[in-house]
Design an enzyme around this catalytic site. Structure first.
Site, PDB file in Angstrom:
ATOM      1  N   ARG A  17      49.788  57.290 -13.607  1.00  0.00           N
ATOM      2  CA  ARG A  17      48.469  56.641 -13.607  1.00  0.00           C
ATOM      3  C   ARG A  17      47.945  56.521 -15.028  1.00  0.00           C
ATOM      4  O   ARG A  17      48.477  57.125 -15.956  1.00  0.00           O
ATOM      5  CB  ARG A  17      47.464  57.502 -12.831  1.00  0.00           C
ATOM      6  CG  ARG A  17      47.758  57.673 -11.389  1.00  0.00           C
ATOM      7  CD  ARG A  17      46.673  58.490 -10.706  1.00  0.00           C
ATOM      8  NE  ARG A  17      46.848  59.919 -10.874  1.00  0.00           N
ATOM      9  CZ  ARG A  17      45.891  60.740 -11.269  1.00  0.00           C
ATOM     10  NH1 ARG A  17      44.683  60.271 -11.552  1.00  0.00           N
ATOM     11  NH2 ARG A  17      46.105  62.040 -11.397  1.00  0.00           N
ATOM     12  N   SER A 144      42.102  63.942 -28.073  1.00  0.00           N
ATOM     13  CA  SER A 144      40.860  63.354 -27.562  1.00  0.00           C
ATOM     14  C   SER A 144      39.789  63.433 -28.643  1.00  0.00           C
ATOM     15  O   SER A 144      39.823  64.332 -29.500  1.00  0.00           O
ATOM     16  CB  SER A 144      40.385  64.125 -26.330  1.00  0.00           C
ATOM     17  OG  SER A 144      39.043  63.790 -26.034  1.00  0.00           O
ATOM     18  N   TYR A 157      38.411  72.136 -22.729  1.00  0.00           N
ATOM     19  CA  TYR A 157      39.069  70.843 -22.982  1.00  0.00           C
ATOM     20  C   TYR A 157      39.105  70.554 -24.482  1.00  0.00           C
ATOM     21  O   TYR A 157      40.148  70.191 -25.033  1.00  0.00           O
ATOM     22  CB  TYR A 157      38.319  69.742 -22.232  1.00  0.00           C
ATOM     23  CG  TYR A 157      38.962  68.369 -22.307  1.00  0.00           C
ATOM     24  CD1 TYR A 157      40.058  68.050 -21.508  1.00  0.00           C
ATOM     25  CD2 TYR A 157      38.460  67.394 -23.156  1.00  0.00           C
ATOM     26  CE1 TYR A 157      40.645  66.792 -21.565  1.00  0.00           C
ATOM     27  CE2 TYR A 157      39.029  66.131 -23.221  1.00  0.00           C
ATOM     28  CZ  TYR A 157      40.118  65.830 -22.414  1.00  0.00           C
ATOM     29  OH  TYR A 157      40.700  64.580 -22.473  1.00  0.00           O
TER      30      TYR A 157
HETATM   31  P1  NAP Z   1      44.393  60.483 -15.446  1.00  0.00           P
HETATM   32  O1  NAP Z   1      44.069  59.081 -15.113  1.00  0.00           O
HETATM   33  O2  NAP Z   1      43.625  61.593 -14.813  1.00  0.00           O
HETATM   34  O3  NAP Z   1      45.955  60.710 -15.186  1.00  0.00           O
HETATM   35  C1  NAP Z   1      46.510  61.976 -15.443  1.00  0.00           C
HETATM   36  C2  NAP Z   1      48.015  61.899 -15.383  1.00  0.00           C
HETATM   37  O4  NAP Z   1      48.534  63.191 -15.745  1.00  0.00           O
HETATM   38  C3  NAP Z   1      48.544  61.571 -14.004  1.00  0.00           C
HETATM   39  O5  NAP Z   1      49.700  60.775 -14.155  1.00  0.00           O
HETATM   40  C4  NAP Z   1      48.914  62.946 -13.438  1.00  0.00           C
HETATM   41  O6  NAP Z   1      50.001  62.908 -12.510  1.00  0.00           O
HETATM   42  C5  NAP Z   1      49.377  63.649 -14.691  1.00  0.00           C
HETATM   43  N1  NAP Z   1      49.314  65.108 -14.619  1.00  0.00           N
HETATM   44  C6  NAP Z   1      48.209  65.891 -14.485  1.00  0.00           C
HETATM   45  N2  NAP Z   1      48.581  67.192 -14.462  1.00  0.00           N
HETATM   46  C7  NAP Z   1      49.937  67.216 -14.578  1.00  0.00           C
HETATM   47  C8  NAP Z   1      50.905  68.245 -14.611  1.00  0.00           C
HETATM   48  N3  NAP Z   1      50.569  69.547 -14.520  1.00  0.00           N
HETATM   49  N4  NAP Z   1      52.218  67.908 -14.750  1.00  0.00           N
HETATM   50  C9  NAP Z   1      52.583  66.603 -14.853  1.00  0.00           C
HETATM   51  N5  NAP Z   1      51.708  65.580 -14.803  1.00  0.00           N
HETATM   52  C10 NAP Z   1      50.405  65.892 -14.680  1.00  0.00           C
HETATM   53  O7  NAP Z   1      44.287  60.753 -17.033  1.00  0.00           O
HETATM   54  P2  NAP Z   1      44.080  59.705 -18.234  1.00  0.00           P
HETATM   55  O8  NAP Z   1      42.644  59.392 -18.341  1.00  0.00           O
HETATM   56  O9  NAP Z   1      45.084  58.619 -18.145  1.00  0.00           O
HETATM   57  O10 NAP Z   1      44.415  60.659 -19.473  1.00  0.00           O
HETATM   58  C11 NAP Z   1      45.707  60.740 -20.054  1.00  0.00           C
HETATM   59  C12 NAP Z   1      45.633  61.646 -21.276  1.00  0.00           C
HETATM   60  O11 NAP Z   1      44.699  61.109 -22.219  1.00  0.00           O
HETATM   61  C13 NAP Z   1      45.156  63.066 -20.959  1.00  0.00           C
HETATM   62  O12 NAP Z   1      45.837  63.984 -21.779  1.00  0.00           O
HETATM   63  C14 NAP Z   1      43.688  63.017 -21.328  1.00  0.00           C
HETATM   64  O13 NAP Z   1      43.175  64.293 -21.645  1.00  0.00           O
HETATM   65  C15 NAP Z   1      43.716  62.089 -22.521  1.00  0.00           C
HETATM   66  N6  NAP Z   1      42.410  61.419 -22.771  1.00  0.00           N
HETATM   67  C16 NAP Z   1      41.815  60.646 -21.820  1.00  0.00           C
HETATM   68  C17 NAP Z   1      40.595  60.043 -22.085  1.00  0.00           C
HETATM   69  C18 NAP Z   1      39.868  59.163 -21.089  1.00  0.00           C
HETATM   70  O14 NAP Z   1      38.689  58.799 -21.357  1.00  0.00           O
HETATM   71  N7  NAP Z   1      40.475  58.780 -19.988  1.00  0.00           N
HETATM   72  C19 NAP Z   1      39.988  60.244 -23.339  1.00  0.00           C
HETATM   73  C20 NAP Z   1      40.623  61.032 -24.281  1.00  0.00           C
HETATM   74  C21 NAP Z   1      41.846  61.621 -23.992  1.00  0.00           C
HETATM   75  P3  NAP Z   1      49.794  62.661 -10.885  1.00  0.00           P
HETATM   76  O15 NAP Z   1      49.115  61.320 -10.766  1.00  0.00           O
HETATM   77  O16 NAP Z   1      51.183  62.630 -10.355  1.00  0.00           O
HETATM   78  O17 NAP Z   1      48.975  63.764 -10.368  1.00  0.00           O
END
Ligand code: NAP
Length: 243
Positions: A17, A144, A157
């Site tokens: 995702r 982040s 976090y």
């Molecule tokens: P997201 O939509 O919540 O997706 C999280 C992904 O990580 C999913 O594919 C999930 O797999 C996987 N995941 C979670 N725990 C896991 C584990 N223990 N082992 C393997 N896979 C795991 O997150 P996102 O927003 O795309 O964020 C991606 C990255 O960017 C993260 O590190 C987040 O902290 C960072 N980030 C995000 C934002 C933001 O605003 N969105 C901002 C700054 C940084 P499943 O679907 O199979 O559960």
């Protein structure tokens, strides 16, 4: 379609995702084969793999909790058997449990650090031998803006994302001579499941909106293609933190 990463194999953690999925698709569009790690969301991972195969690249869904050392070892063995050595690693899987200073428990702290910081260490350690053997490698980790500004998820976090920056600096300094770069991407608020429900107008983002997953994926592809950027944190935050 560019073929610059033709013949390279990428492992993207948490690629079912959000940002990870967009990075997996963008790397494939640039020529790479991709191992798509997921935790719980098998159907989304299978769908991402189908899209990658439609581009003519190889794709493998790999289930595993990246915070568990035994899962990491098993995943990397499976990828070696089915696709070969990994020379692009994107440490993307992450969790953001929203807790205040008072609310956060030690258990939640440990869980956050395990997924957001220990897992990138475990996966990198498992994959670096492939990169060393190839004398070429790219390690890209999703930090982040919380590492720089504190953010609104919580202290656990922010600490986990700050730790990732230090981890990338160490790898960058110690692996540069072997053709391996290590960098962090530091996104601001990006539209995904993690940021769903947050009001966009509340964050004073100079660009005036949340970022898209594709805008992060473009930077990941740039880092995968470039051999002279290492030890950097690339800010992609709509102007909220000038860096
Ligand atoms: P997201 O939509 O919540 O997706 C999280 C992904 O990580 C999913 O594919 C999930 O797999 C996987 N995941 C979670 N725990 C896991 C584990 N223990 N082992 C393997 N896979 C795991 O997150 P996102 O927003 O795309 O964020 C991606 C990255 O960017 C993260 O590190 C987040 O902290 C960072 N980030 C995000 C934002 C933001 O605003 N969105 C901002 C700054 C940084 P499943 O679907 O199979 O559960």
């Amino acid at each position: 379609m560019s073929n610059e990463l033709n013949g390279r194999l990428a492992l993207v953690t948490g690629a079912s995702r959000g940002i990870g999925r967009a990075i997996a698709l963008a790397l494939a569009r640039t020529g790479a084969d991709v191992a798509v790690n997921y935790h719980r969301n098998e159907s989304a991972a299978l769908d991402a793999c189908a899209q990658i195969r439609e581009m003519g690249r190889r794709a493998l869904p790999v289930q595993g909790d990246v915070a568990r050392a035994s899962d990491v070892t098993g995943m990397v063995e499976q990828i070696h058997r089915e696709l070969g050595p990994i020379t692009i690693l994107v440490n993307n899987a992450g969790i953001g449990i929203v807790r205040t200073i008072e609310e956060i428990t030690e258990k939640e702290w440990d869980e956050t650090l395990a997924v957001n910081l220990t897992a990138p260490f475990l996966v990198t350690q498992a994959v670096v031998p492939d990169m060393r053997a190839a004398n070429w490698g790219r390690i890209i980790s999703l930090s982040s803006i919380a590492a720089q500004l504190g953010g609104m998820v919580g202290p656990h976090y922010a600490a986990s994302k700050g730790g990732l920056v230090g981890l990338m600096h160490y790898y960058a300094a110690h692996l540069a001579k072997e053709g391996i770069t290590a960098n962090a991407i530091s996104p601001g608020l990006i539209s995904t499941d993690m940021s769903a429900g947050l009001p966009q107008q509340s964050y004073h983002i100079p660009v005036g909106r949340f970022g898209t997953t594709e805008e992060i994926a473009e930077v990941a592809v740039m880092l995968a293609c470039n051999g002279y950027i290492t030890g950097q944190t690339i800010n992609v935050n709509g102007g909220r933190y000038p860096g």
